[in-house]
Design a protein around this motif. Structure first.
Motif, PDB file in Angstrom:
ATOM      1  N   LEU A  41       9.253  32.115-100.472  1.00 32.59           N
ATOM      2  CA  LEU A  41       9.177  31.383-101.741  1.00 32.59           C
ATOM      3  C   LEU A  41       9.164  32.354-102.918  1.00 32.59           C
ATOM      4  N   ASP A  42       8.380  33.411-102.787  1.00 32.06           N
ATOM      5  CA  ASP A  42       8.266  34.400-103.850  1.00 32.06           C
ATOM      6  C   ASP A  42       9.605  35.098-104.092  1.00 32.06           C
ATOM      7  N   ASN A  43      10.302  35.433-103.010  1.00 34.92           N
ATOM      8  CA  ASN A  43      11.605  36.104-103.138  1.00 34.92           C
ATOM      9  C   ASN A  43      12.607  35.219-103.849  1.00 34.92           C
ATOM     10  N   GLU A  44      12.606  33.927-103.513  1.00 37.38           N
ATOM     11  CA  GLU A  44      13.551  33.007-104.141  1.00 37.38           C
ATOM     12  C   GLU A  44      13.234  32.852-105.626  1.00 37.38           C
ATOM     13  N   ALA A  45      11.953  32.805-105.977  1.00 38.23           N
ATOM     14  CA  ALA A  45      11.581  32.719-107.387  1.00 38.23           C
ATOM     15  C   ALA A  45      12.092  33.934-108.152  1.00 38.23           C
ATOM     16  N   GLN A  46      11.927  35.123-107.576  1.00 37.08           N
ATOM     17  CA  GLN A  46      12.398  36.334-108.250  1.00 37.08           C
ATOM     18  C   GLN A  46      13.917  36.317-108.403  1.00 37.08           C
ATOM     19  N   ARG A  47      14.618  35.801-107.405  1.00 40.04           N
ATOM     20  CA  ARG A  47      16.076  35.714-107.488  1.00 40.04           C
ATOM     21  C   ARG A  47      16.490  34.813-108.651  1.00 40.04           C
ATOM     22  N   LEU A  48      15.841  33.665-108.798  1.00 40.56           N
ATOM     23  CA  LEU A  48      16.188  32.731-109.865  1.00 40.56           C
ATOM     24  C   LEU A  48      15.838  33.310-111.237  1.00 40.56           C
ATOM     25  N   ILE A  49      14.744  34.036-111.328  1.00 47.41           N
ATOM     26  CA  ILE A  49      14.372  34.675-112.588  1.00 47.41           C
ATOM     27  C   ILE A  49      15.410  35.727-112.964  1.00 47.41           C
ATOM     28  N   ASP A  50      15.804  36.550-111.996  1.00 46.58           N
ATOM     29  CA  ASP A  50      16.816  37.581-112.262  1.00 46.58           C
ATOM     30  C   ASP A  50      18.142  36.954-112.665  1.00 46.58           C
ATOM     31  N   GLU A  51      18.517  35.895-111.971  1.00 46.54           N
ATOM     32  CA  GLU A  51      19.783  35.206-112.245  1.00 46.54           C
ATOM     33  C   GLU A  51      19.823  34.678-113.672  1.00 46.54           C
ATOM     34  N   ALA A  52      18.667  34.245-114.186  1.00 46.46           N
ATOM     35  CA  ALA A  52      18.591  33.682-115.540  1.00 46.46           C
ATOM     36  C   ALA A  52      18.441  34.750-116.619  1.00 46.46           C
ATOM     37  N   GLY A  53      18.284  36.014-116.221  1.00 49.26           N
ATOM     38  CA  GLY A  53      18.055  37.060-117.195  1.00 49.26           C
ATOM     39  C   GLY A  53      16.677  36.987-117.834  1.00 49.26           C
ATOM     40  N   ALA A  54      15.724  36.424-117.091  1.00 50.12           N
ATOM     41  CA  ALA A  54      14.359  36.246-117.588  1.00 50.12           C
ATOM     42  C   ALA A  54      13.440  37.309-116.988  1.00 50.12           C
ATOM     43  N   THR A  55      12.182  37.230-117.342  1.00 52.24           N
ATOM     44  CA  THR A  55      11.159  38.132-116.822  1.00 52.24           C
ATOM     45  C   THR A  55      10.020  37.309-116.250  1.00 52.24           C
ATOM     46  N   GLY A  56       9.615  37.615-115.021  1.00 50.88           N
ATOM     47  CA  GLY A  56       8.426  36.996-114.464  1.00 50.88           C
ATOM     48  C   GLY A  56       7.185  37.572-115.124  1.00 50.88           C
ATOM     49  N   LEU A  57       6.213  36.712-115.403  1.00 52.69           N
ATOM     50  CA  LEU A  57       5.040  37.143-116.168  1.00 52.69           C
ATOM     51  C   LEU A  57       3.854  37.552-115.307  1.00 52.69           C
ATOM     52  N   PHE A  58       3.928  37.340-114.017  1.00 55.41           N
ATOM     53  CA  PHE A  58       2.756  37.593-113.172  1.00 55.41           C
ATOM     54  C   PHE A  58       2.804  38.965-112.508  1.00 55.41           C
ATOM     55  N   ARG A  59       3.964  39.384-112.008  1.00 57.67           N
ATOM     56  CA  ARG A  59       4.040  40.665-111.301  1.00 57.67           C
ATOM     57  C   ARG A  59       3.626  41.803-112.244  1.00 57.67           C
ATOM     58  N   GLY A  60       2.671  42.604-111.790  1.00 56.57           N
ATOM     59  CA  GLY A  60       2.180  43.701-112.605  1.00 56.57           C
ATOM     60  C   GLY A  60       1.089  43.318-113.582  1.00 56.57           C
ATOM     61  N   TYR A  61       0.683  42.029-113.579  1.00 53.52           N
ATOM     62  CA  TYR A  61      -0.362  41.606-114.528  1.00 53.52           C
ATOM     63  C   TYR A  61      -1.629  42.425-114.269  1.00 53.52           C
TER      64      TYR A  61
END
Length: 256
Positions: A41-61
């Motif tokens: 699930l986490d991998n798929e979320a990161q893929r969709l974020i990358d595809e959209a040119g966005a940044t995930g806000l949780f990783r590295g918090y």
């Protein structure tokens, strides 16, 4: 305490972030079948974020250690901030998925609790009631109303059904940053009353009730992130990013 308001144009940019969050949560819901790992699930979320040119806000918090995952995935007795792993979801689990992204400099944040297959009736009732607590908040938020009035309605509904309302974690303002003023609790206590605030048009709040089947008390696991119920009974978590309008609310993370 300075609480910012957003212009209509800024709110629309936040809605774009909210659409991506909803797309990710919907994809996780579709994937969350027995046998899938939380890491998938986490991998798929990161893929969709990358595809959209966005940044995930949780990783590295920042925390005891930087948060190591894209999503917060919390299973059964885990309340919030669970970390993805090779754990496989099984029939009857409930899986809380919390997602935050920044797109073009504006944030969106939402959470849902996914019921996997047939869950116990009392667990289904917990999830449905927690979702209703969020709906109560959205229905009652409007300019001129104080947050304590809304929080009191949320707390009363949950506790009237015997659920523990988590006190250790609350919602928050949101905008260019994930966490802005004010703190947005789902209950009323002396601290809230000291820091109570009036809702105004243009405020944007991340509202996120967390209800437990048993006690409201929680514990932190040794990883420094994962929060579990003290009695190890299930917990549910739902969240929307919500803008205050002239006469009510506009949900920015419902996918519109």
């Amino acid at each position: 305490m300075k609480i910012s308001t957003k212009t209509p144009e800024q709110i629309e940019r936040m809605r774009a972030s909210g659409r991506l969050v909803r797309k990710i949560l919907d994809r996780c819901t579709a994937m969350c079948q027995p046998g899938v790992t939380t890491q998938a699930l986490d991998n798929e979320a990161q893929r969709l974020i990358d595809e959209a040119g966005a940044t995930g806000l949780f990783r590295g918090y920042p925390g005891p250690t930087p948060f190591p995952a894209t999503l917060c995935i919390s299973v059964n007795e885990e309340v919030v901030h669970g970390i993805a792993s090779d754990r496989k979801v099984v029939e009857g689990d409930i899986v809380g998925v919390d997602c935050g992204v920044s797109l073009d400099g504006w944030c969106g944040d939402a959470a849902t609790t996914i019921m996997v297959g047939e869950v116990k009736p009392e667990v289904r009732a917990l999830c449905e009631a927690t979702q209703h607590v969020l709906a109560i908040a959205i229905e009652n938020m409007r300019p001129g109303r104080r947050w304590s009035q809304v929080a009191g309605l949320m707390q009363s509904y949950a506790e009237s059904r015997g659920y523990g309302v988590v006190r250790d974690f609350v919602g928050h303002g949101i905008g260019r940053k994930l966490h802005e003023e004010p703190k947005v609790p789902n209950f009323v206590n002396e601290q809230l009353l000291r820091n109570d605030f009036e809702l105004r048009k243009g405020m944007v709040l991340a509202v996120e009730p967390m209800c437990n089947l048993g006690t409201a008390e929680v514990l932190m696991l040794q990883d420094g992130w994962t929060v579990v119920t003290q009695d190890r009974l299930p917990a549910a978590h739902y969240e929307h990013t919500v803008a205050i309008t002239a006469d009510g609310t506009d949900v920015l993370t419902d996918g519109r």
